[in-house]
Design a protein around this motif. Structure first.
Motif, PDB file in Angstrom:
ATOM      1  N   VAL A  99      15.524 -34.253  -5.722  1.00 56.20           N
ATOM      2  CA  VAL A  99      14.873 -35.530  -5.427  1.00 56.20           C
ATOM      3  C   VAL A  99      15.886 -36.589  -4.979  1.00 56.20           C
ATOM      4  O   VAL A  99      15.531 -37.532  -4.282  1.00 56.20           O
ATOM      5  CB  VAL A  99      14.061 -36.006  -6.653  1.00 56.20           C
ATOM      6  N   ALA A 100      17.162 -36.421  -5.339  1.00 56.21           N
ATOM      7  CA  ALA A 100      18.173 -37.393  -4.913  1.00 56.21           C
ATOM      8  C   ALA A 100      18.286 -37.442  -3.397  1.00 56.21           C
ATOM      9  O   ALA A 100      18.665 -38.467  -2.825  1.00 56.21           O
ATOM     10  CB  ALA A 100      19.528 -37.055  -5.522  1.00 56.21           C
ATOM     11  N   GLY A 101      17.965 -36.352  -2.720  1.00 57.71           N
ATOM     12  CA  GLY A 101      17.929 -36.356  -1.254  1.00 57.71           C
ATOM     13  C   GLY A 101      19.253 -36.668  -0.593  1.00 57.71           C
ATOM     14  O   GLY A 101      19.299 -37.358   0.425  1.00 57.71           O
ATOM     15  N   GLY A 102      20.368 -36.183  -1.157  1.00 60.00           N
ATOM     16  CA  GLY A 102      21.664 -36.401  -0.536  1.00 60.00           C
ATOM     17  C   GLY A 102      22.313 -37.729  -0.866  1.00 60.00           C
ATOM     18  O   GLY A 102      23.358 -38.059  -0.317  1.00 60.00           O
ATOM     19  N   ASP A 103      21.735 -38.513  -1.787  1.00 58.53           N
ATOM     20  CA  ASP A 103      22.237 -39.841  -2.158  1.00 58.53           C
ATOM     21  C   ASP A 103      22.928 -39.747  -3.511  1.00 58.53           C
ATOM     22  O   ASP A 103      22.277 -39.564  -4.542  1.00 58.53           O
ATOM     23  CB  ASP A 103      21.056 -40.822  -2.207  1.00 58.53           C
ATOM     24  N   ALA A 104      24.253 -39.846  -3.526  1.00 61.46           N
ATOM     25  CA  ALA A 104      25.008 -39.715  -4.765  1.00 61.46           C
ATOM     26  C   ALA A 104      24.671 -40.842  -5.738  1.00 61.46           C
ATOM     27  O   ALA A 104      24.571 -40.631  -6.950  1.00 61.46           O
ATOM     28  CB  ALA A 104      26.506 -39.700  -4.468  1.00 61.46           C
ATOM     29  N   ARG A 105      24.486 -42.062  -5.219  1.00 61.44           N
ATOM     30  CA  ARG A 105      24.190 -43.185  -6.106  1.00 61.44           C
ATOM     31  C   ARG A 105      22.848 -42.978  -6.806  1.00 61.44           C
ATOM     32  O   ARG A 105      22.712 -43.225  -8.007  1.00 61.44           O
ATOM     33  CB  ARG A 105      24.177 -44.483  -5.299  1.00 61.44           C
ATOM     34  N   SER A 106      21.843 -42.509  -6.051  1.00 56.33           N
ATOM     35  CA  SER A 106      20.532 -42.252  -6.644  1.00 56.33           C
ATOM     36  C   SER A 106      20.627 -41.190  -7.732  1.00 56.33           C
ATOM     37  O   SER A 106      20.021 -41.309  -8.807  1.00 56.33           O
ATOM     38  CB  SER A 106      19.553 -41.805  -5.552  1.00 56.33           C
ATOM     39  N   LEU A 107      21.419 -40.148  -7.489  1.00 59.00           N
ATOM     40  CA  LEU A 107      21.582 -39.078  -8.478  1.00 59.00           C
ATOM     41  C   LEU A 107      22.209 -39.600  -9.762  1.00 59.00           C
ATOM     42  O   LEU A 107      21.700 -39.349 -10.862  1.00 59.00           O
ATOM     43  CB  LEU A 107      22.455 -37.972  -7.878  1.00 59.00           C
ATOM     44  N   LEU A 108      23.305 -40.341  -9.631  1.00 57.92           N
ATOM     45  CA  LEU A 108      24.017 -40.808 -10.822  1.00 57.92           C
ATOM     46  C   LEU A 108      23.231 -41.886 -11.554  1.00 57.92           C
ATOM     47  O   LEU A 108      23.269 -41.961 -12.794  1.00 57.92           O
ATOM     48  CB  LEU A 108      25.404 -41.315 -10.417  1.00 57.92           C
ATOM     49  N   ASN A 109      22.500 -42.729 -10.830  1.00 58.30           N
ATOM     50  CA  ASN A 109      21.649 -43.725 -11.490  1.00 58.30           C
ATOM     51  C   ASN A 109      20.559 -43.048 -12.309  1.00 58.30           C
ATOM     52  O   ASN A 109      20.231 -43.478 -13.421  1.00 58.30           O
ATOM     53  CB  ASN A 109      21.019 -44.655 -10.461  1.00 58.30           C
ATOM     54  N   ALA A 110      19.978 -41.976 -11.752  1.00 61.06           N
ATOM     55  CA  ALA A 110      18.939 -41.250 -12.479  1.00 61.06           C
ATOM     56  C   ALA A 110      19.502 -40.589 -13.724  1.00 61.06           C
ATOM     57  O   ALA A 110      18.877 -40.606 -14.793  1.00 61.06           O
ATOM     58  CB  ALA A 110      18.300 -40.204 -11.567  1.00 61.06           C
ATOM     59  N   LEU A 111      20.693 -39.974 -13.599  1.00 62.86           N
ATOM     60  CA  LEU A 111      21.317 -39.355 -14.775  1.00 62.86           C
ATOM     61  C   LEU A 111      21.610 -40.398 -15.838  1.00 62.86           C
ATOM     62  O   LEU A 111      21.361 -40.172 -17.039  1.00 62.86           O
ATOM     63  CB  LEU A 111      22.608 -38.655 -14.351  1.00 62.86           C
ATOM     64  N   GLU A 112      22.117 -41.564 -15.402  1.00 60.84           N
ATOM     65  CA  GLU A 112      22.429 -42.621 -16.366  1.00 60.84           C
ATOM     66  C   GLU A 112      21.169 -43.096 -17.081  1.00 60.84           C
ATOM     67  O   GLU A 112      21.166 -43.276 -18.311  1.00 60.84           O
ATOM     68  CB  GLU A 112      23.111 -43.781 -15.646  1.00 60.84           C
ATOM     69  N   LEU A 113      20.082 -43.273 -16.337  1.00 59.33           N
ATOM     70  CA  LEU A 113      18.827 -43.700 -16.960  1.00 59.33           C
ATOM     71  C   LEU A 113      18.335 -42.664 -17.960  1.00 59.33           C
ATOM     72  O   LEU A 113      17.880 -43.007 -19.060  1.00 59.33           O
ATOM     73  CB  LEU A 113      17.771 -43.932 -15.874  1.00 59.33           C
ATOM     74  N   ALA A 114      18.439 -41.373 -17.583  1.00 57.42           N
ATOM     75  CA  ALA A 114      17.976 -40.319 -18.474  1.00 57.42           C
ATOM     76  C   ALA A 114      18.788 -40.289 -19.762  1.00 57.42           C
ATOM     77  O   ALA A 114      18.238 -40.151 -20.863  1.00 57.42           O
ATOM     78  CB  ALA A 114      18.055 -38.969 -17.759  1.00 57.42           C
ATOM     79  N   VAL A 115      20.113 -40.414 -19.647  1.00 57.76           N
ATOM     80  CA  VAL A 115      20.969 -40.333 -20.833  1.00 57.76           C
ATOM     81  C   VAL A 115      20.818 -41.569 -21.705  1.00 57.76           C
ATOM     82  O   VAL A 115      20.650 -41.479 -22.934  1.00 57.76           O
ATOM     83  CB  VAL A 115      22.439 -40.137 -20.406  1.00 57.76           C
ATOM     84  N   GLU A 116      20.870 -42.742 -21.097  1.00 61.72           N
ATOM     85  CA  GLU A 116      20.857 -43.980 -21.882  1.00 61.72           C
ATOM     86  C   GLU A 116      19.495 -44.263 -22.514  1.00 61.72           C
ATOM     87  O   GLU A 116      19.416 -45.012 -23.496  1.00 61.72           O
ATOM     88  CB  GLU A 116      21.275 -45.161 -21.000  1.00 61.72           C
ATOM     89  N   SER A 117      18.432 -43.694 -21.955  1.00 64.20           N
ATOM     90  CA  SER A 117      17.100 -43.954 -22.518  1.00 64.20           C
ATOM     91  C   SER A 117      16.634 -42.847 -23.454  1.00 64.20           C
ATOM     92  O   SER A 117      15.512 -42.897 -23.944  1.00 64.20           O
ATOM     93  CB  SER A 117      16.080 -44.113 -21.375  1.00 64.20           C
ATOM     94  N   SER A 118      17.478 -41.856 -23.698  1.00 65.31           N
ATOM     95  CA  SER A 118      17.099 -40.738 -24.562  1.00 65.31           C
ATOM     96  C   SER A 118      17.924 -40.782 -25.834  1.00 65.31           C
ATOM     97  O   SER A 118      19.156 -40.931 -25.788  1.00 65.31           O
ATOM     98  CB  SER A 118      17.319 -39.394 -23.847  1.00 65.31           C
ATOM     99  N   ALA A 119      17.240 -40.641 -26.953  1.00 63.44           N
ATOM    100  CA  ALA A 119      17.926 -40.646 -28.244  1.00 63.44           C
ATOM    101  C   ALA A 119      18.490 -39.265 -28.546  1.00 63.44           C
ATOM    102  O   ALA A 119      17.953 -38.244 -28.115  1.00 63.44           O
ATOM    103  CB  ALA A 119      16.958 -41.073 -29.350  1.00 63.44           C
ATOM    104  N   ALA A 120      19.596 -39.251 -29.286  1.00 61.00           N
ATOM    105  CA  ALA A 120      20.188 -37.978 -29.695  1.00 61.00           C
ATOM    106  C   ALA A 120      19.339 -37.337 -30.787  1.00 61.00           C
ATOM    107  O   ALA A 120      18.672 -38.022 -31.573  1.00 61.00           O
ATOM    108  CB  ALA A 120      21.615 -38.206 -30.183  1.00 61.00           C
ATOM    109  N   ASP A 121      19.356 -36.007 -30.838  1.00 62.53           N
ATOM    110  CA  ASP A 121      18.604 -35.315 -31.884  1.00 62.53           C
ATOM    111  C   ASP A 121      19.416 -35.288 -33.178  1.00 62.53           C
ATOM    112  O   ASP A 121      20.467 -35.942 -33.288  1.00 62.53           O
ATOM    113  CB  ASP A 121      18.224 -33.897 -31.423  1.00 62.53           C
ATOM    114  N   ASP A 122      18.957 -34.533 -34.161  1.00 63.27           N
ATOM    115  CA  ASP A 122      19.609 -34.513 -35.480  1.00 63.27           C
ATOM    116  C   ASP A 122      21.047 -34.011 -35.412  1.00 63.27           C
ATOM    117  O   ASP A 122      21.869 -34.333 -36.286  1.00 63.27           O
ATOM    118  CB  ASP A 122      18.803 -33.635 -36.440  1.00 63.27           C
ATOM    119  N   THR A 123      21.361 -33.217 -34.397  1.00 58.71           N
ATOM    120  CA  THR A 123      22.726 -32.682 -34.269  1.00 58.71           C
ATOM    121  C   THR A 123      23.621 -33.591 -33.434  1.00 58.71           C
ATOM    122  O   THR A 123      24.771 -33.253 -33.168  1.00 58.71           O
ATOM    123  CB  THR A 123      22.688 -31.282 -33.633  1.00 58.71           C
ATOM    124  N   GLY A 124      23.072 -34.723 -32.984  1.00 59.46           N
ATOM    125  CA  GLY A 124      23.861 -35.649 -32.191  1.00 59.46           C
ATOM    126  C   GLY A 124      23.923 -35.337 -30.715  1.00 59.46           C
ATOM    127  O   GLY A 124      24.736 -35.909 -29.990  1.00 59.46           O
TER     128      GLY A 124
END
Length: 755
Positions: A207-232
């Motif tokens: 879905v990033a369609g060749g756009d590195a900024r779009s890819l990294l922004n999506a990864l950042e949103l996914a990581v920062e908006s997701s809580a860690a599980d019991d194992t961290g």
């Protein structure tokens, strides 16, 4: 104190910066993608390393590395680097930067590189204000733009700059960035436990369609908006990835009630070719007070969706009936209303127009949708980027049609429209199938889809004059041989060429002219050859001058040792390379060169051998009708010459020959083509020629001593000296060997075995 606060502020800014900004490559080695213009050995890469970057304009879609590349240039240059953003800066800011650059140049002799991001956002006055200072060298311009500079940037600025077109990143490049983001402990998430499922990674890359900024922004949103599980561990699955980066979807109002149920029954009756049911549901809607304009709109849709090209007149009839209704109104307007419904119910049916929606799916699903170079508009760029070059005008051909490709390269062979067998479109089937087959064949052989030009720049009059002088110095005969050797070559501006064992610059002239953003490397066998070629090329700019390498003949690996890591060649060229070498020597060279060949590399070798040795040439001259045999004191000399000429045939056979080279290349998975032709010449026999052949230690005399005695050698030498200033016949056989990678060959050559 202010410096301390500024330093701490910069540290805080970097810590809070978005992931895409933190992960910006800081060197060419970290830069990902754009191999065609930045790969090892390419001109732009060499210019950056040599700090010889001139005026540049970088253009391409967002997120492909334009600003990053400018920052890398800034970090590697000895010039002062300053930047402006055209969205925020005005003429006042521009004048301040130019004045500062002028003072640096006058007081300290320090050059200034001025980077202007979004340069197309400067208005005409701002661009005009910049032009004089670029022209006189006060500043060196590096511009970045997402728009076509030939359309959006001052033509005078464009004409003084070298242009580079950056492409959307390939999935493999994006995957490198994704893995770097997950493993980099300093700038990415290497210090945190983040697990990205393969399905989630594939979705982000697609879905990033060749756009590195779009890819990294999506990864950042996914990581920062997701809580860690019991194992961290922060676990990113497909669902989270889809929420982080989404494609736009078209939504339709599908709420149903009796109104829509009735119109649905009416349309389905038309589709099913049931005129009675169609009239019933039409009458029910009219009786219920349905707006006839709404019914006409739906019938126009049906004329395209359900009838289409089986009866192209259907949509014309409905439109005409709708116009008639508007003229006469109710109740008489019911006649054209019913007429339109009955025509649609009775028409041949086809839904082949649904092929459009298959095309729409491909548009949404395919990353690479660049318009092929030969279909692009050439009016704005001219031929600077090759846009429009290679397009064939169909009206200039029989049947007003020519087999050429019109789809993007990634979609070649796709079929969206399948005509039905009935009505008007039924008569198109066989002709369309034949033409599609011809287009596929043309796509396989045509160079139209070999990729767009990625760079352009002002002409180099000095280079043109140098090339003309070098060609003239080689003589008309050799220049014609050069033209035949390169005939049909499909040059790319970024191609890199390796010329083997050259003794002149003859074979380098074409790549130097045709590949300004690539590079030419020449291997030489002796220090004398190296010095002579350096003297011939000293007038060239150092970036354009070929690299001359003196290599050890018995060490093929010496070539890789002097190459930049990852450097590959698109052209492997030579005239009779490996001449007089044993197979144990030239076979390893061939394997080494195979490893240095790029995936689309091509071999071009010229194998030339004389068909007549000295004895054979003199024998032919003396026995030719009207020859000078009667003037010979030795009447039996022609017989002796004929005997020696048989020995010469074995001496003249090249080693390795075309058969040996062909077999060796085919074993390395290359497809080889051979073209042979003969050339007839004459050689004026002179005293120096006789001395070269028969003098003490001469190679030819040594060969004669192995097959005939001294008295016979003296007779042959006397025969030659009796013919001084006579024109000896000469015949050469040339073979042009062209080799391309076979389809079964791996795209990456196997790694060289270790010790």
């Amino acid at each position: 104190m202010s410096d301390l606060f500024s330093h701490q502020g910069e540290i805080n800014r970097r810590a809070l910066a978005p992931l895409a900004d933190r992960l910006r490559p800081r060197s060419l080695e970290e830069f990902v993608g754009q191999e065609e213009i930045l790969g090892p050995g390419r001109l732009l890469r060499r210019a950056i390393h040599a700090d010889r970057v001139g005026n540049l304009i970088l253009h391409g879609p967002p997120g492909v590395g334009k600003t990053t590349l400018a920052r890398i240039i800034a970090s590697s240059t000895r010039a002062h680097f300053t930047s402006l953003n055209a969205v925020l800066a005005g003429v006042k800011d521009l004048r301040m930067e130019v004045e500062a650059a002028r003072q640096r140049l006058e007081r300290h002799g320090l050059r200034t590189l001025l980077f202007i991001d979004e340069v197309h956002r400067f208005n005409v006055a701002q661009q005009d204000a910049l032009l004089p200072w670029v022209e006189n060298g006060t500043v060196t311009l590096i511009g970045a733009t997402t728009e076509n500079p030939y359309f959006e940037v001052n033509k005078a600025l464009v004409s003084r700059s070298r242009l580079f077109r950056l492409q959307s990143l390939e999935p493999r490049d994006l995957r490198v960035l994704l893995e770097r983001a997950l493993t980099d402990r300093e700038r990415g998430y290497g210090g945190r436990s983040v697990e990205l499922s393969p399905e989630a990674a594939d979705h982000l890359l697609d879905v990033a369609g060749g756009d590195a900024r779009s890819l990294l922004n999506a990864l950042e949103l996914a990581v920062e908006s997701s809580a860690a599980d019991d194992t961290g561990v922060v676990r990113i699955d497909l669902e989270i990835a889809e929420q982080s980066i989404q494609q736009r979807a078209v939504h339709y109002d599908k709420q149903g009630d009796a109104h829509f149920d009735t119109i649905s029954a009416f349309i389905k009756s038309l589709r099913g070719s049931d005129p009675d049911a169609a009239l019933f549901w039409l009458a029910r809607m009219v009786e219920a007070g349905e707006n006839p304009r709404f019914i006409f709109r739906r019938m126009l849709i049906s004329a395209g969706e359900d009838i289409g090209l089986a009866d192209p007149q259907a949509i014309v009839v409905v439109e005409a009936c709708a116009a008639a209704f508007e003229r006469v109104g109710l109740p008489e307007g019911l006649y054209p209303l019913a007429q339109a419904a009955l025509y649609l119910a009775g028409a041949e049916k086809s839904n082949s127009l649904l092929g459009f929606f298959d095309a729409l799916k491909s548009v949404r699903a395919t990353n690479r949708q660049e318009v092929p170079s030969h279909l692009r508009d050439a009016n704005r760029d001219g031929t600077a980027f090759g846009d429009g070059v290679g397009y064939r005008y169909p009206h200039a051909y029989a049947e007003h049609w020519v087999a050429q490709t019109y789809l993007p390269a990634a979609l070649q062979g796709e079929v969206f429209w399948l005509p039905g067998q009935l009505g008007w479109e039924g008569g198109l089937q066989s002709r369309l199938q034949r033409r599609r087959a011809a287009q596929l064949a043309a796509a396989a052989e045509s160079s139209a889809n070999s990729g767009p030009l990625l760079s352009s720049g002002p002409g180099d009059a000095e280079l043109e004059r140098w090339l003309q002088r070098q060609a003239a110095a080689e003589g008309e005969r050799l220049d014609q041989l050069r033209q035949r050797f390169w005939q049909g070559a499909d040059w790319k501006r970024q191609d890199r060429t390796l010329i083997l064992g050259a003794r002149s610059l003859l074979w380098a002239l074409d790549p130097l002219e045709s590949c300004p953003e690539g590079g030419v490397v020449i291997s030489v066998d002796t220090a004398a050859d190296q010095q002579r070629l350096q003297a011939h090329s000293q007038l060239l700019d150092s970036l354009r001058s070929p690299r001359l390498l003196l290599l050890e003949p018995t060490r093929p690996e010496s070539l890789s040792e002097v190459m930049e890591p990852g450097e590959r060649f698109e052209w492997l060229v030579g005239r009779s390379p490996f001449q007089e070498q044993e197979a144990a020597v030239w076979h390893p060279w061939l394997e080494e060169l195979d490893r240095l060949a790029s995936p689309r590399a091509q071999w071009r070798l010229l194998l030339s051998r004389p068909l007549l040795g000295p004895a054979g040439a003199l024998a032919e001259l003396l026995t030719r009708p009207g020859g000078s045999g009667a003037a010979l004191a030795d009447a039996t000399l022609p017989e002796l010459l004929q005997r020696v000429s048989l020995e010469e045939e074995a001496w003249l056979s090249p080693a390795p020959g075309s058969a040996e080279l062909t077999a060796a290349l085919e074993a390395l998975h290359w497809l080889v083509e051979l073209e042979s032709w003969q050339e007839s010449l004459t050689l004026e026999l002179s005293e120096s020629t006789c001395q070269r052949w028969f003098g003490p230690g001469a190679a030819y005399r040594s060969r004669l001593e192995a097959v005939i005695n001294g008295a016979e050698i003296a007779r042959i030498e006397a025969g030659f000296r009796s013919q001084i200033r006579v024109l000896l016949p000469q015949r050469l056989r040339h073979q042009r060997l062209i080799a391309r990678r076979s389809k079964s060959q791996p795209t990456e050559p196997p790694a060289k075995a270790g010790p």
